[in-house]
Enzyme design. Structure first.
Site, PDB file in Angstrom:
ATOM      1  N   ASP A  40     -55.249 -23.782 -10.156  1.00  0.00           N
ATOM      2  CA  ASP A  40     -54.201 -23.218 -11.024  1.00  0.00           C
ATOM      3  C   ASP A  40     -54.563 -23.252 -12.508  1.00  0.00           C
ATOM      4  OD1 ASP A  40     -52.767 -23.000  -8.665  1.00  0.00           O
ATOM      5  OD2 ASP A  40     -50.916 -23.789  -9.496  1.00  0.00           O
ATOM      6  N   CYS A  79     -53.708 -19.767  -3.909  1.00  0.00           N
ATOM      7  CA  CYS A  79     -54.730 -20.720  -3.456  1.00  0.00           C
ATOM      8  C   CYS A  79     -55.392 -20.349  -2.130  1.00  0.00           C
ATOM      9  CB  CYS A  79     -54.122 -22.120  -3.315  1.00  0.00           C
ATOM     10  SG  CYS A  79     -53.241 -22.699  -4.771  1.00  0.00           S
ATOM     11  N   HIS A 140     -56.720 -26.764   1.950  1.00  0.00           N
ATOM     12  CA  HIS A 140     -55.675 -25.732   2.011  1.00  0.00           C
ATOM     13  C   HIS A 140     -56.088 -24.505   2.820  1.00  0.00           C
ATOM     14  CE1 HIS A 140     -51.965 -24.025  -0.339  1.00  0.00           C
ATOM     15  NE2 HIS A 140     -51.668 -24.439   0.882  1.00  0.00           N
ATOM     16  N   HIS A 294     -52.843 -28.540 -10.683  1.00  0.00           N
ATOM     17  CA  HIS A 294     -51.682 -28.129  -9.887  1.00  0.00           C
ATOM     18  C   HIS A 294     -50.567 -29.151 -10.069  1.00  0.00           C
ATOM     19  CE1 HIS A 294     -49.295 -26.660  -6.530  1.00  0.00           C
ATOM     20  NE2 HIS A 294     -50.168 -25.698  -6.293  1.00  0.00           N
TER      21      HIS A 294
END
Length: 581
Positions: A40, A79, A140, A294
């Site tokens: 991010d 993401c 993720h 993040h």
């Protein structure tokens, strides 16, 4: 005979002596790779990209010693799909890792979607080339498919020999002192429905007791059972987000459930340095996937209050310090000249992430839009820095379109491998561009998706230097003119929250990088020609797409208790195996 051969041998000896040692790529076989991925981070958050309020001396020094890319583009503005493209060198649409609905990322460790087992990551190819491969930090990309221990989406199934970190992503729910973040609006609705059902049930029971409502106890029992079942159906997942999603793993073993956030940063840094030290005598790949920056912005006390940009700035400055520690380890172990270091972010900064008056998301500099926006530059233009002393020039700046997907063929070719021939690889080998043997990027067109929806297309017209960008769909900012979707939290990809443009909005990024002044047929003589050219490119691109299973479908993203990673006997999942260290 000797006199006859001497004239032939002498020039050969001189030519060999004149070759500069370790400056030719052919001499260095199988370099190490340290790939640093921020989370991010906005392109405007880094000093060497123009920020003068957040101190990033280590990232800036990396750019000074290497090559800085000014048009480095993520393949997606969120993401999960962006990282899938980074790992596979392919648009996430090709692997089913982009969304058909509003659930655009992996939502649970216990979901069944993830990076498909039949995808070949660059780590898998490097592993086959004899590299030791490690992923430290955020994954993720999913965990399991059908059972709790099949690990079909796990990093170890995708070419990594070692994994330590979060199989999920940081969210506010991971920090007990923070406001719950995950699916916040949906949770509010569930609470409201639960209260309404509970109130209705209670009213019916009281009415029956005082004789006002003539309903049988059997019906009331079913009503009470339904109320309890409704509560359990959602509270069993959303009520325990910290235990289900905020976990740490070492390989297949859950080591913290829930994670102890106070020490996460030090453990990730320790693991990264240890991996380099353990594998310094053989070729290695380290992907350090930071949890910074993040939310909830885990920041140690040492860095709190140090920046001029609040908690977010503190967090970015701590990440920069971590970058410095990793670079110091590379230097200390004598690996600097044989290691390609890369730094980037997975997508743009999150403009809408605010709490009260605190800005908790990043800044995207002069570029319009941010995280979640598939077309606007602020959501997809990211930092991109390469360093390899003696092979790549120091202090070079390249203003050519490049992509996170380009890392795939670049590292595969440098490792002596070959990219798969049975599928389309959208990335391009960057070494000729980085070394200066070619002047232009190999990318003529880049396609900018929001979920499965094509929002914009970029055309690099190499003969003129123009970089045209056509927007077919743009999000509707809320409130109007705000520059982001503050009322929603993240801009949507489709539906009532977007505007379709026919003809598309057209910009020349070489003249208008902020995308402030759309061109028209009246102001740009080439307008119709450019739109037709891009239209033909879209048609050709779509012919290369084939149907694949949707990894982010409604079924795949929901929480499934039988898939939940657990360090105990489900549902009693809690442990702290790092506490002994």
């Amino acid at each position: 005979l000797l006199c006859f051969r001497l004239p032939l041998v002498t020039p050969l000896i001189f030519s060999l002596l004149l070759q500069p040692p370790l400056t030719q790529l052919s001499i260095i076989t199988q370099p190490n790779f340290v790939l640093l991925m921020a989370d991010d981070l906005g392109i405007g958050d880094v000093g060497c990209y123009g920020n003068d309020t957040i101190r990033t001396p280590n990232i800036d020094h990396l750019a000074k010693e290497g090559v800085k890319l000014t048009q480095h583009i993520a393949a997606a503005p969120l993401c999960t799909p962006s990282r899938a493209a980074f790992l596979t060198g392919r648009y996430p649409l090709r692997s089913g890792m982009d969304a058909v609905n509003n659930y655009r990322v992996i939502f649970w460790n216990a979901g069944s979607g993830g990076l498909p087992p039949n995808e070949t990551t660059f780590a898998k190819i490097l592993q086959q080339q004899g590299y030791t491969t490690g992923l430290i930090g955020k994954w993720h990309q999913g965990v399991n498919c059908e059972s709790r221990n099949d690990h079909c989406h796990h990093p170890l199934k995708h070419g990594f020999d070692y994994f330590y970190g979060m199989p999920f992503t940081l969210i506010g729910d991971c920090q007990p002192t923070e406001t719950p973040e995950m699916d916040r609006a949906f949770r509010r609705k569930l609470w409201l429905y639960t209260q309404m059902i509970g109130l209705f049930t209670l009213t019916a029971v009281l009415g029956r007791l005082i004789g006002l409502i003539p309903v049988s106890w059997k019906i009331l029992t079913c009503l009470v059972g339904f109320s309890l079942l409704f509560l359990v159906s959602w509270f069993s997942s959303y009520g325990f987000v910290r235990y289900w999603n905020c976990i740490m793993m070492r390989n297949h073993e859950v080591t913290e459930q829930p994670m102890v956030t106070d020490r996460t940063t030090s453990l990730i840094l320790r693991e990264s340095i240890s991996f380099i030290e353990r594998n310094k005598r053989k070729p290695f790949l380290l992907v350090l996937s930071f949890l910074h920056s993040h939310t909830p912005l885990l920041t140690t006390k040492k860095f709190l209050g140090r920046s001029r940009h609040g908690l977010y700035g503190d967090n970015v400055e701590e990440m920069d310090w971590m970058v410095g520690q990793v670079l110091d380890t590379i230097d200390k172990e004598g690996l600097k000249d044989t290691t390609l270091v890369y730094f980037a972010s997975d997508h743009g900064g999150w403009l809408e992430r605010q709490e009260d008056k605190r800005q908790l998301g990043g800044w995207n500099g002069i570029f319009r839009g941010g995280k979640g926006m598939g077309g606007w530059e602020g959501g997809i233009r990211v930092p991109g820095i390469f360093r390899w002393p003696g092979v790549l020039p120091a202090g070079k700046v390249i203003d050519e379109p490049t992509s996170l997907m380009d890392i795939y063929p670049t590292v595969v070719h440098l490792a002596g491998g070959e990219v798969p021939q049975d599928r389309i690889i959208d990335g391009q080998d960057l070494m000729p561009l980085l070394q200066g043997t070619v002047a232009h990027s190999e990318h003529e067109f880049l396609f900018h998706y929001c979920g499965i929806h094509l929002h914009a297309v970029r055309w690099h017209q190499k003969d003129s230097g123009a970089i045209w960008k056509a927007h077919y769909v743009t999000p509707i900012f809320s409130p109007p003119g705000a520059g982001a979707c503050y009322d929603r939290g993240v801009c949507p990809c489709f539906g009532e929250g977007v505007t379709h443009h026919d003809p598309p909005l057209l910009f020349d990024l070489s003249q208008d990088p902020s995308e402030a002044k759309p061109l028209s047929a009246d102001t740009e003589p080439l307008f119709d020609t450019v739109i037709r050219k891009i239209g033909r490119a879209i048609e050709e691109h779509r012919r290369t797409l084939t149907p694949v299973p949707e990894q982010l479908s409604g079924y795949n993203v929901v929480w499934k208790p039988w898939l939940q990673p657990c360090c105990g006997t489900f549902p009693f999942c809690w442990c702290d195996k790092e506490g002994d260290n």
